[in-house]
Write an enzyme that holds these catalytic residues in place. Structure first.
Site, PDB file in Angstrom:
ATOM      1  CG  ASP A   9      -0.229 -23.278  -9.738  1.00  0.00           C
ATOM      2  OD1 ASP A   9      -1.071 -23.658  -8.897  1.00  0.00           O
ATOM      3  OD2 ASP A   9      -0.500 -22.563 -10.709  1.00  0.00           O
TER       4      ASP A   9
ATOM      5  CB  SER B 242      -7.913  23.814   5.257  1.00  0.00           C
ATOM      6  OG  SER B 242      -8.812  24.597   5.995  1.00  0.00           O
TER       7      SER B 242
ATOM      8  N   GLY C 108     -18.577  31.395   3.778  1.00  0.00           N
ATOM      9  CA  GLY C 108     -18.486  32.726   4.401  1.00  0.00           C
ATOM     10  C   GLY C 108     -17.203  32.910   5.182  1.00  0.00           C
TER      11      GLY C 108
ATOM     12  N   GLY D  24       7.025 -18.343  -3.524  1.00  0.00           N
ATOM     13  CA  GLY D  24       6.630 -19.040  -4.731  1.00  0.00           C
ATOM     14  C   GLY D  24       5.133 -18.947  -4.824  1.00  0.00           C
TER      15      GLY D  24
END
Lengths: 635, 301
Positions: free
Chosen positions: A38, A546, A477, A35
């Site tokens: 409040d 990668s 490279g 709940g």
């Protein structure tokens, strides 16, 4: 104030031994309360603790002081302060994390998990619910069934809680109006049925005033059902239901104090076991007979679901951590592809295709998760199309494991159907999952055994297979150096093949773009191809940016130890950008190219590459010579 | 056999399961042993979990040199009986500076226990340490995980705890990081007493009432355990029938007047009592309402 649940009864003072005997035979119920702030959830728990005399005088004194200082109930006691334990929670008056509280009645011991209600704490609620036998769903009688009521009910149902209590709270604030109560219950019943909740128990209560908590309230003469505590004292606990199922015991640890004793230790997930029972060890399928159920207090005649035991077998069969001991005539299955429901628990969203650890029972395997089939809107229960799962999202996806997992659908067995996913880099628990079923293709696709092995292939070529994985920024490279290295290997009579990033994207991976998910899939496919070529005995060179450590590690894990050689072509971003051979940096800087590594997408450099070359200091030819030297001997 | 396990049977099974998980997944586990009743239960559970093997990890006592004499006696006896290695650690700096509870107050706990614990864990490179803390003891403990993750500097981050679902524990960590593990998280004080009673777990005799020399200070009854206890001018130890609900360093631990000399009588007193267990411990009162939370963030157990 109502009467305490647990009047410090005369028996304690009069005959403590009789009392202890009574207490010793109590069962235990674990439940959660759901709940929002409040709805009076913390107040209800505070009330249960207070009424069951689990709050001591010194704690009460502190509570009274705190209530006046930061409480929300004026001069009255704010029970919520008993439950909100973290400093941030007391300051903000909200519940952030699951808190566990304990109380006793004459019949049972209770562990209650107080779960936060906000949507951003869905993960905490799922955590609390995972060990619960029962859930109390609180509703503010003035407000009725709200979006959050539906969310909480859905989550409880999802995690498999069969005992639901609908506690219509704050009845005192609607003058104990039966018509309003009935309307709320009818409203909830319609919703519950729509999501497959078969039954629930509704009751009108006031946590603040104590109505129908421990004693029947005079304010609700029209209500004839049990009080909350009566109900909690009498519902079935989950483990009692597991006893009638077939035996499942995930092996945690093999106990070998000496050569004469070999025992298999674990917690019985379901069923029972006694000496003489025939058992089967999964996934091997080997069978044996139980000879002893060992405990320090003496061997047992029988052990039940929920007990931690050590079993001995009649035969010396192979059995170790991760295996499952099962009833011989009714074993679970093993599979390597599943459909599962996932609850995402981490701030970092799911990476489709990335490898995670999956822990299920005592088994840990490497898995990858496919793009979700759909996610569930937890407020409306609608299915929505998504590409990934973010924090607190719930979705259904297919999972592929790197080896077969012994499992049962979650609905049949929580232990063999519930799992967590763990991030391989951060080690964070990122998701909770529940297996729905295994996929048929997992059962039908078998690994075809071939007569010639990878060793045969390599021996004919007189070389040791390798995957030389060049990684680095665009323009570092990689391709140039890889090309130089391949030429040198070729002159040394080595059998090689160079997989180049750009070339692969013209064919095998032309369906992939440059989003994070596509980049992961790109590397996964290249990894699989490199692995097949290494199986064929080749020295494979790959030149791909990668950028993510996790994917490079995934490829490393596909290959035998020592076969993956990570080569970091280490070029500072400024140098690579100044070269800009393909003009890509310029485009990326101008915003014409999205997800460009180094500009608006990260590059995670290797932490411990086998080889590192710095192209700001060496020419391509020098770098290639250096790499060859590091690789020797190539056999 | 009854088809539904009792609450103590479930709690025991859970604790044993947790201990076995740690042994299976950690590289160098250790059990913190403070000789109190919770430690006694932990040791007993460990012996059950690995029987007939002795528990496959050492006991670690982070000593302050200020424990009751009866505690040192039981410690040595139990280590011997269980067949486990006993490691004892004294913070050398605290020893050198003569840190003691009479002159140094909170610094005593900080140096001997918090710092001492960190140093001991670093010294032996333990990556998992069992502790006997329970969630019913204190508010911030109620929110702590069973596998509580610590950074390389032993810090606890309450807002960044790993979710713990079902009985699946994630024990993965990076080098230098460690996990504190609390197998009896879900036990209450009454559960601990009842378990001791049912299993005849040996505990320090100070838990049982007896006539002992005491002085009264700041509303706390302190026992004069040896001649290191500095008496104030005019202060004369008085013989009272007392016992301890919790045992720490003797000058920091308050006794209660009692005649409970058997376990059922102790349990009876516990049930009829009106103050919480840690009330006798000075440590919780430091730093206001969030005392324990702050201490835990700094590395206290």
């Amino acid at each position: 104030m109502s009467d305490p649940i647990y009047v410090t009864d005369q028996l304690i003072a009069d005959d403590i031994d009789a009392y202890l005997d009574l207490h010793q035979h109590k069962t235990m119920l674990r439940f959660i309360t759901c709940g929002s702030v409040d709805d009076g959830k913390s107040t209800l728990i505070g009330r249960l603790l207070y009424d069951s005399k689990m709050i001591f005088e010194d704690q009460l004194a502190a509570l009274e002081t705190d209530s006046k200082k930061v409480g929300t109930q004026g001069q009255e006691i704010d029970f919520a302060l008993l439950v909100d334990g973290l400093a941030a929670e007391r300051e903000q008056g909200i519940t952030i994390d699951v808190a566990y509280r304990f109380f006793n009645t004459e019949k049972r011991k209770f562990i209650v998990a107080d779960c936060p209600g906000h949507e951003q704490y869905t993960r905490n609620m799922v955590t609390g619910a995972s060990t619960a036998d029962l859930a109390v769903i609180l509703i503010d009688a003035r407000k009725g069934v709200l979006v959050q009521t539906r969310r909480h009910s859905y989550l409880c149902h999802l995690i498999g809680i069969r005992n639901l209590v609908l506690a219509v709270n704050k009845m005192d604030l609607i003058d104990y109006d039966q018509a309003k109560y009935d309307a709320i219950v009818a409203d909830y019943a319609a919703f519950a049925q729509s999501i497959g909740i078969e039954s629930f128990t509704a009751m009108p209560i006031s946590g603040f005033k104590g109505d129908n908590i421990t004693t029947r309230s005079a304010n609700t003469p029209w209500y004839s059902g049990p009080t909350l505590v009566e109900h909690l004292e009498t519902v079935d606990v989950l483990s009692a239901l597991d006893v009638d199922k077939p035996l499942r015991l995930p092996v945690q640890w093999v106990n070998r104090p000496n050569l004469d004793f070999r025992g298999f230790a674990g917690l019985i997930a379901s069923g029972s076991v006694k000496p003489g029972d025939d058992v089967r060890v999964l996934p091997s399928g080997k069978t044996s007979t139980v000879t002893r159920v060992v405990t320090m207090a003496g061997d047992l005649d029988e052990a039940l679901a929920g007990q931690s035991v050590t079993l001995c077998f009649a035969d010396e069969i192979d059995c170790s951590r991760g295996d499952v001991i099962a009833a011989a005539d009714n074993p679970p299955q093993a599979a390597d592809q599943f459909e599962a429901t996932l609850v995402w628990l981490n701030d970092a969203a799911m990476h489709v295709g990335r490898a995670y650890w999956l822990k299920l029972g005592t088994q840990t395997v490497s898995v990858s998760v496919q793009q979700p089939k759909y996610a569930v809107n937890v407020n409306s229960m609608e299915h929505i199309a998504v590409k990934t799962l973010e924090l607190n999202a719930i979705g259904v996806a297919e999972i592929t494991t790197d080896k077969a997992v012994v499992f049962e659908p979650y609905a049949e067995n929580r232990t063999l159907g519930g799992f967590v996913l763990i991030d391989k880099l951060t080690n964070a628990t990122v998701a909770a999952g529940m297996i729905n079923f295994s996929l048929r293709r997992a059962q039908n696709v078998h690994w075809q055994a071939t007569d010639l092995t990878r060793e045969d292939h390599a021996a004919l070529k007189n070389q040791a297979p390798k995957v030389l994985w060049f990684t680095g920024l665009s323009g570092a490279g990689k391709s140039t150096i890889a090309n130089e290295v391949e030429k040198r290997l070729n002159m040394m009579n080595r059998h090689t093949f160079l997989l180049d990033g750009d070339n692969v994207r013209h064919g095998l991976n032309k369906d992939l773009g440059f989003t994070e998910a596509d980049r992961i899939e790109n590397i996964r496919r290249v990894g699989e191809v490199a692995k097949l070529m290494a199986d064929a005995g080749l020295i494979v060179l790959t030149a791909f940016i990668s950028p993510f450590r996790a994917e490079r590690d995934m490829v490393r894990a596909m290959l035998p130890e020592g076969e993956f050689v990570e080569i970091h072509v280490d070029t500072p971003l400024a140098v690579a950008e100044a070269r800009d051979v393909k003009g890509l940096y310029k485009k990326a800087r101008a915003g014409q190219l999205k997800n460009f590594t180094g500009i608006d997408s990260p590059y995670e450099p290797p932490e411990a590459p086998e080889i590192r070359v710095n192209t700001a200091e060496m020419t391509a030819a020098q770098a290639a010579d250096f790499i060859i030297q590091q690789l020797l001997p190539l056999k | 056999m009854n088809a539904t396990l009792t609450h103590l049977e479930r709690l025991e099974a859970e604790a044993i399961h947790i201990m076995r998980e740690v042994v299976a997944e950690a590289e160098r586990p250790v059990m913190l042993y403070s000789v109190g009743k919770d430690s006694a239960v932990m040791l007993h559970l460990a012996r059950k979990a690995f029987y007939p093997s002795p528990p496959p990890f050492p006991l670690l006592h982070v000593d302050t040199t200020w424990k009751f004499r009866a505690m040192y006696e039981l410690r040595d006896r139990m280590a011997n009986e269980s067949g486990m290695e006993l490691l004892i650690y004294h913070n050398p700096e605290a020893q050198e500076r003569g840190i003691n509870p009479f002159d140094h107050g909170a610094l005593h706990t900080d140096m001997w226990k918090t710092e001492g614990l960190k140093q001991a864990l670093d010294k032996w490179q333990f990556d998992a340490a069992f502790g006997g803390a329970r969630r019913d003891e204190e508010k911030s403990r109620a929110k702590e995980r069973i596998f509580s993750f610590r950074t390389a500097s032993h810090g606890w981050d309450p807002k960044n705890q790993r979710p713990e679902l079902w009985n699946l524990y994630n024990a993965r960590k990076h080098k230098g990081e460690s996990i504190r593990v609390f197998p009896i998280s879900n036990w209450t004080e009454l559960d601990v007493w009842q378990y001791i009673h049912l299993n005849n777990v040996p505990i320090v005799p100070l838990y049982f009432a007896d006539k002992r020399p005491t002085v009264e200070r700041d509303g706390m009854l302190l026992m004069v355990d040896d001649d290191r206890f500095p008496l104030k001018p005019g202060e004369v130890p008085v013989e009272r029938s007392i016992r301890f609900r919790t045992l720490g360093c003797y000058p920091l631990t308050g006794a209660v007047e009692s005649t409970a000399a058997t376990l059922p009588q102790i349990i009876q007193e516990t049930l009829l009592t009106t103050t919480s267990e840690r009330q006798g411990r000075a440590i919780d009162k430091d730093a206001g309402g969030a005392g324990m939370e702050v201490k835990k963030q700094q590395g206290y157990f």
